[in-house]
Design a protein around this motif. Sequence first.
Motif, PDB file in Angstrom:
ATOM      1  N   GLY A 124      75.896 -76.042  61.510  1.00 15.81           N
ATOM      2  CA  GLY A 124      74.465 -76.051  61.241  1.00 15.81           C
ATOM      3  C   GLY A 124      73.694 -74.851  61.721  1.00 15.81           C
ATOM      4  N   HIS A 125      74.371 -73.709  61.961  1.00 13.22           N
ATOM      5  CA  HIS A 125      73.681 -72.516  62.445  1.00 13.22           C
ATOM      6  C   HIS A 125      73.982 -71.334  61.541  1.00 13.22           C
ATOM      7  N   PHE A 126      73.036 -70.407  61.505  1.00 10.12           N
ATOM      8  CA  PHE A 126      73.136 -69.236  60.639  1.00 10.12           C
ATOM      9  C   PHE A 126      74.014 -68.154  61.251  1.00 10.12           C
ATOM     10  N   ARG A 127      73.956 -67.996  62.596  1.00  9.97           N
ATOM     11  CA  ARG A 127      74.724 -66.964  63.290  1.00  9.97           C
ATOM     12  C   ARG A 127      75.428 -67.577  64.492  1.00  9.97           C
TER      13      ARG A 127
ATOM     14  N   LEU B  39      84.441 -77.115  70.259  1.00 12.22           N
ATOM     15  CA  LEU B  39      83.709 -75.930  70.690  1.00 12.22           C
ATOM     16  C   LEU B  39      83.435 -75.978  72.187  1.00 12.22           C
ATOM     17  N   ARG B  40      83.026 -77.117  72.700  1.00 18.36           N
ATOM     18  CA  ARG B  40      82.738 -77.237  74.133  1.00 18.36           C
ATOM     19  C   ARG B  40      84.010 -77.002  74.958  1.00 18.36           C
ATOM     20  N   HIS B  41      85.092 -77.700  74.621  1.00 19.43           N
ATOM     21  CA  HIS B  41      86.326 -77.537  75.383  1.00 19.43           C
ATOM     22  C   HIS B  41      86.895 -76.132  75.211  1.00 19.43           C
TER      23      HIS B  41
ATOM     24  N   LEU C 197      75.678 -70.439  69.931  1.00 21.28           N
ATOM     25  CA  LEU C 197      75.981 -70.516  71.359  1.00 21.28           C
ATOM     26  C   LEU C 197      74.739 -70.730  72.210  1.00 21.28           C
ATOM     27  N   GLN C 198      73.557 -70.704  71.598  1.00 24.91           N
ATOM     28  CA  GLN C 198      72.330 -71.037  72.324  1.00 24.91           C
ATOM     29  C   GLN C 198      71.845 -72.444  72.000  1.00 24.91           C
TER      30      GLN C 198
ATOM     31  N   CYS D 157      77.374 -72.281  78.756  1.00 20.20           N
ATOM     32  CA  CYS D 157      77.284 -70.825  78.662  1.00 20.20           C
ATOM     33  C   CYS D 157      75.849 -70.385  78.442  1.00 20.20           C
ATOM     34  N   TRP D 158      75.628 -69.099  78.668  1.00 19.07           N
ATOM     35  CA  TRP D 158      74.359 -68.455  78.333  1.00 19.07           C
ATOM     36  C   TRP D 158      74.661 -67.039  77.869  1.00 19.07           C
ATOM     37  N   LEU D 159      73.758 -66.449  77.088  1.00 18.12           N
ATOM     38  CA  LEU D 159      73.989 -65.162  76.446  1.00 18.12           C
ATOM     39  C   LEU D 159      73.134 -64.076  77.079  1.00 18.12           C
ATOM     40  N   GLU D 160      73.695 -62.880  77.145  1.00 16.43           N
ATOM     41  CA  GLU D 160      72.996 -61.708  77.678  1.00 16.43           C
ATOM     42  C   GLU D 160      73.156 -60.555  76.693  1.00 16.43           C
ATOM     43  N   SER D 161      72.040 -59.950  76.309  1.00 19.89           N
ATOM     44  CA  SER D 161      72.071 -58.775  75.449  1.00 19.89           C
ATOM     45  C   SER D 161      72.307 -57.541  76.305  1.00 19.89           C
TER      46      SER D 161
END
Length: 426
Positions: free
Chosen positions: A265-268, A223-225, A273-274, A282-286
Amino acid sequence: SLLALPRGVVPTQVPLAMAMAQLPAFEPTLEDIVEAVRSLYDDEIRPFGRILMRRLRERAQSSVDVEVGLVDPRYLRRVCEGCPGLEVVPAEGKEFAACLLGRPHYFIDACSLLDPYPTQLWDDFAAYLDGLEGDLPAGRYACAFDLACRRLPCFRGRSLGELCHIVQLSISTRKLLGHARGRVVPYGRSDECARARSAVRQQPIASAQQETEALPYATWEDLRHGLLLLLRRAVKPAPGVVTLSSVKRAFRSELRLELSETALGHFRVFDLLQDERLRDICWLESVGHGQAWVHGRRRCPAPRPPPPALHGWSTCASTRAPAAAAHVLSTSPLQAPAAMAPPLMMWGECASDCGRTAASESPESLSSSLFDHRAADTGSPMAEPISPVLSQHGLVVRNTFIAAAPESPSGAARRCRSSPARERDA
């Protein structure tokens, strides 16, 4: 075939959608539209265009007892704009609301997270859902309308607007309802419940794509690469940015890996990604309309460790001229002031990457880069600006310069110090 279906249309909706498309368009009169808006006011529902079209069809079908075609949204807006008793208020996107002029209103916000309903209501509704064998219509309004027709005792005296809010809370926070096969079902039978159980067990959930082609699941290292590669290639919607909805598809098509958020281990995917393990990538923007962008972290130069001590410094400083040598060495790159150091970690730069960057370079290249950085800041030529001071105390500098001074000289002192020693002595 299912591959030819429009996006958002599930197989259970296909017969109804095809039947509705074959019916002639329904064109209600101005009086019908005004009466439908008034009925939505009575139900405490804001008369958005999409809901007004549904209400018009409901009222028409109840009077003629036959299936009625869809309402053209452009026709509906044109009629509302020409009605003197209605005010067309623009809403999000292409949506609009048709409000009655001169009538006070009280609309229930179905998306509100506030829960003003008593505990007994939720207990009775949960007990009813435990014994529910079938399912409910998809969509918040359609589900609330179906519940209103069932006339449950726990909802007695509640408006349709309140029932829309109760359905929303049952899905988002109360976990009483969920979705499965394009319908609303009790949460225990929903896809959300199955996803949550798989996330706790860190097990993947099979998708439709996996049934046709089996791909290996991505690990955290994959996932990281993979994210670094996708963000480096990305040009749309912006350089170094990808849409959240395209991440799993890109892993499947470009990296030949199946990205399963539940296996990690995540629901979504939004929560995946957070994760702390991806903060340096990375970081997420709505961006609204339920969409999110994934931005790559901007990497700054990694902090470099000081070069190793040169041979003979510690001996000279302790035996020949302690005070002067200590003063000169305090201005060396070994103890350079914080202002001359490169910027430290920003945008989530991880310390492990910094360590690997520094370890891969030789001491000579590190020393050279530090001196180049100081020369760029002060504008001084890379001659021997303070070598006479060293020679007065019997110190020798080999293969490098000492360019870090306590204060940057200015004016005549700077011009004098920047000139070669042989010119000043001439």
